[in-house]
Design an enzyme around this catalytic site. Structure first.
Site, short mmCIF file in Angstrom:
data_model
loop_
_atom_site.label_atom_id
_atom_site.label_comp_id
_atom_site.label_asym_id
_atom_site.label_seq_id
_atom_site.Cartn_x
_atom_site.Cartn_y
_atom_site.Cartn_z
N ILE A 140 10.81 -9.68 -4.56
CA ILE A 140 11.71 -10.58 -3.84
C ILE A 140 11.02 -11.93 -3.66
O ILE A 140 9.97 -12.00 -3.02
CB ILE A 140 12.08 -10.00 -2.46
CG1 ILE A 140 12.69 -8.61 -2.59
CG2 ILE A 140 13.03 -10.93 -1.72
CD1 ILE A 140 12.91 -7.90 -1.27
N ASP B 208 2.25 -2.31 8.70
CA ASP B 208 2.48 -2.94 7.40
C ASP B 208 3.54 -4.04 7.52
O ASP B 208 3.36 -5.16 7.03
CB ASP B 208 2.91 -1.89 6.38
CG ASP B 208 3.31 -2.48 5.04
OD1 ASP B 208 2.42 -2.87 4.29
OD2 ASP B 208 4.52 -2.57 4.78
N GLY C 28 5.44 10.55 -2.98
CA GLY C 28 4.53 9.43 -3.16
C GLY C 28 4.97 8.15 -2.48
O GLY C 28 4.34 7.09 -2.66
N THR D 191 -2.54 0.36 -10.69
CA THR D 191 -1.16 0.33 -11.17
C THR D 191 -0.67 -1.09 -11.40
O THR D 191 -0.08 -1.41 -12.44
CB THR D 191 -0.24 1.05 -10.17
OG1 THR D 191 -0.70 2.39 -10.00
CG2 THR D 191 1.20 1.07 -10.66
N GLY E 158 5.81 -1.07 -5.93
CA GLY E 158 5.83 -0.53 -7.29
C GLY E 158 5.10 -1.45 -8.25
O GLY E 158 5.08 -2.67 -8.06
N LYS F 88 3.29 -8.47 7.11
CA LYS F 88 4.21 -9.27 6.30
C LYS F 88 5.00 -10.25 7.16
O LYS F 88 5.22 -11.39 6.75
CB LYS F 88 5.15 -8.33 5.53
CG LYS F 88 4.43 -7.44 4.53
CD LYS F 88 5.35 -6.35 3.99
CE LYS F 88 4.62 -5.42 3.05
NZ LYS F 88 5.46 -4.29 2.60
N GLY G 198 -9.37 -5.73 -10.45
CA GLY G 198 -8.54 -4.60 -10.05
C GLY G 198 -7.58 -4.21 -11.16
O GLY G 198 -6.70 -5.00 -11.51
N VAL H 236 4.40 -10.08 0.00
CA VAL H 236 5.54 -9.75 0.87
C VAL H 236 6.76 -9.50 -0.01
O VAL H 236 7.23 -10.40 -0.71
CB VAL H 236 5.85 -10.89 1.86
CG1 VAL H 236 7.02 -10.51 2.76
CG2 VAL H 236 4.62 -11.23 2.70
N GLY I 245 -2.56 -4.05 -11.45
CA GLY I 245 -3.41 -4.82 -12.35
C GLY I 245 -3.16 -4.49 -13.82
O GLY I 245 -3.06 -5.37 -14.67
#
Length: 439
Positions: free
Chosen positions: A138, A203, A189, A14, A304, A207, A11, A134, A16
């Site tokens: 953090i 989502d 986005g 973004t 991100g 987590k 992969g 997760v 990878g």
């Protein structure tokens, strides 16, 4: 000299691509901290021809993820493709069966197949690291699994979805509707074209299921999580929360109770004085309550490329150091199976907003129905549409908003009382109910 850790990455999106760049840029630091070098020696992606602004000279291209996972020339397989099924699942299984360590950012896969994969890691001696799954940057996985290994955790809760936190922040600060903020989040986005997975709470539920397993020694079970999204929240609710000293957040909450482990995702009012209430925009946060320690709150970017890549590389560094922690903090066979806790049994404070009809005896009827369920009221605010606080006035044609804050009570009692109030026909529309989470 210790041979470098040879890494294969499946992969090159973004995250990878950022992992490849950071490993190259931080080569000396990684080597110093890990006791050995780290080298990307092979990759695979859906398109080899795509321009990625990466220097992949000397890096082998595998035909597909399964071939890469089976490549005897790599020590660590890094899965950054995403998806709860194929090809990620088969590739990770193959890597673990061959004794390789695996690093992934795939929360969906860990939530659905984590136990199955953890068993393979334990059997064949590789690591299964998933810090980036997760909260991205953090370090909550390591905190629960290793940093608090000697602490009994009572509760873990947090803001685990940046899209929802961004929407609620904009709604609160600018008085915009949910639909307006969602549209803007999509334009920027932060939200997908089909945003339901985020805004409906799923989502966050994936987590939370992972965090609950680490915190309480339970088998990961996403179907044991009660899920409710944020689409019903209105600017009126956020204004009322502000006046009452609260802020609304979509929280994932896992808590140990006398009746078992309660796992829930829903809009929540939190005191404005709390650490988690200060977390705005796309930022994530997790608070851990443990025996003998004050609450620990970890705050940072929850998504991100750079943030996620930093967590992936931290996991790779652990592999290079030779760390082989149990994926869920203890052997899989010791993880307890947990069932979905009925929300009717949930106990806590509640925010209730009613549109009360301007009829004689309306206030008394509402009070009576609450008293019948032994619900005590901490505060009550009654106002006209112009926002001026007042008592319920006679002779007005339009319904009057009535906002109640209850002391701790059961969810079952709240809904029994509200059903009775609706039968009495002293309110219009459906009541709005938001749970309150104290510090």
């Amino acid at each position: 000299m210790v041979a470098p850790l040879k890494v294969g990455i499946a992969g090159l999106g973004t995250v990878g691509a950022e992992v490849v760049r950071l490993i190259e840029q931080q080569a000396r630091t990684l080597s110093a901290r890990s006791g050995r070098g780290v080298q990307v020696v092979a990759v695979t992606a859906r398109s080899k021809a795509k321009k990625r602004k990466l220097d992949l000279r000397g890096v082998a291209w595998a035909k597909n993820p399964l071939d890469l996972a089976n490549d005897p020339g790599i020590d660590c397989f890094v899965e950054l493709m995403g998806g709860a099924g194929e090809p990620a699942l088969s590739a990770i299984e193959a890597a673990l069966k061959s004794g390789k360590s695996v690093v992934t950012a795939n929360k969906a896969l860990i939530a659905k197949h984590g136990l199955r994969l953890a068993k393979l890691a334990e059997k064949h001696g590789g690591a299964l690291n998933y810090e980036a799954a997760v909260g991205a940057a953090i370090p909550v996985i390591k905190t629960l699994r290793e940093g608090l290994a000697g602490t009994s955790v009572h509760r873990v809760y947090g803001i685990l979805n940046g899209t929802c936190n961004y929407i609620l922040t904009r709604m609160e600060q600018e008085g915009l509707s949910f639909a307006e903020c969602l549209k803007d989040a999509q334009r920027l986005g932060y939200a997908e074209a089909n945003p339901s997975f985020d805004v409906d709470g799923h989502d966050t539920a994936q987590k939370l299921a992972i965090l609950a397993s680490l915190a309480f020694g339970t088998a990961v079970a996403q179907n044991a999580v009660y899920v409710e999204g944020i689409s019903s929240i209105t600017p009126e609710d956020l204004r009322a929360a502000e006046e009452l000293g609260y802020r609304v957040k979509l929280l994932g909450v896992a808590v140990r109770t006398a009746k078992g482990i309660e796992q829930r995702v829903h809009p929540t009012m939190v005191p404005k004085s709390s650490s988690i209430a200060q977390v705005m925009g796309v930022t994530n946060a997790v608070t851990i309550d443990g025996e003998g320690i004050p609450p620990i709150t970890l705050v940072g970017p929850g998504a991100g490329g750079a943030a996620t890549a930093s967590a992936v590389i931290a996991d790779i560094a652990d592999v290079a150091r030779g760390i082989r922690a149990k994926p869920f903090g203890r052997p899989v066979e010791q993880l307890r199976v947990t069932s979905k806790a009925p929300m009717e049994r949930h106990e806590g404070g509640y925010y209730i907003r009613l549109m009360a009809r301007d009829l004689a005896g309306t206030a008394a009827t509402i009070a009576t129905r609450l008293a019948e369920q032994k619900i005590s009221i901490e505060s009550i605010v009654q106002r006209h549409a112009n926002g001026v606080d007042t008592a319920l006035a006679k002779g007005k044609s339009s319904p009057v908003p009535v906002i109640l804050i209850t002391y701790a009570t059961s969810e079952d009692a709240v809904y029994r009382a509200l059903e009775a109030v609706q039968r009495d026909k002293v309110i219009s529309g459906r009541p709005q109910v938001i749970r309150i989470e104290k510090n």
